[in-house]
Scaffold this active site. Structure first.
Site, mmCIF file in Angstrom:
data_model
loop_
_atom_site.group_PDB
_atom_site.id
_atom_site.type_symbol
_atom_site.label_atom_id
_atom_site.label_comp_id
_atom_site.label_asym_id
_atom_site.label_seq_id
_atom_site.Cartn_x
_atom_site.Cartn_y
_atom_site.Cartn_z
ATOM 1 C CB CYS A 68 -0.899 -0.046 1.231
ATOM 2 S SG CYS A 68 -1.716 1.496 1.630
ATOM 3 C CB CYS A 71 0.449 1.685 4.177
ATOM 4 S SG CYS A 71 -1.283 1.196 4.136
#
Length: 142
Positions: A68, A71
């Site tokens: 991600c 993230c």
């Protein structure tokens, strides 16, 4: 000679990775160690680990994934907040290896942050909003 120094550092790094992998594979409890901490963050592997790590404190659960991009952007901010705050438990949960926790907390996107105290959800944040994350930590982790 520089190549020799680089080789030694690489060998040490690989040994550290091997030790961590062995602990992870064999199970922390079998080795008699507690939940692993990385800069104030507790890495959890399931709901039992989450409950143990919270232990009556306000908790900030960070649901993340290695693939991600947002993230990866917010992760250093979370790490800094965890290192500078002893009043709360900061938990990191990998969504790919913790399906049970994701189901319980109804995680639909990453990153997601869940703030809890005594089993009650105080706040949720979806997305990598640094200002909002810092504000929620300041508000709930006094």
């Amino acid at each position: 000679q520089d190549l020799g120094v680089a080789f030694v550092f690489e060998a040490l790094f690989n040994m550290q990775r091997a030790v961590f992998a062995a602990r992870h594979t064999l199970g922390r409890r079998a080795l008699g160690t507690s939940l692993p901490r990385f800069g104030g963050i507790v890495a959890v592997e399931g709901l039992a680990d989450m409950d143990k790590a919270k232990a009556g404190k306000t908790s900030v659960s960070y649901f993340t994934a290695s693939w991600c991009p947002p993230c990866k952007v917010i992760s250093p901010v979370f790490t800094e907040l965890a290192a500078s705050n002893d009043n709360a438990a900061f938990l990191k949960i990998d969504v790919d290896s913790n399906e049970e926790a994701c189901a319980k907390y109804e995680i639909r996107s990453v990153p997601t942050f869940v703030f809890e105290k005594d089993g009650e959800t105080l706040a949720r944040l979806q997305g990598a909003d640094q200002a909002r994350l810092e504000a929620l930590v300041k508000q709930h982790c006094k």
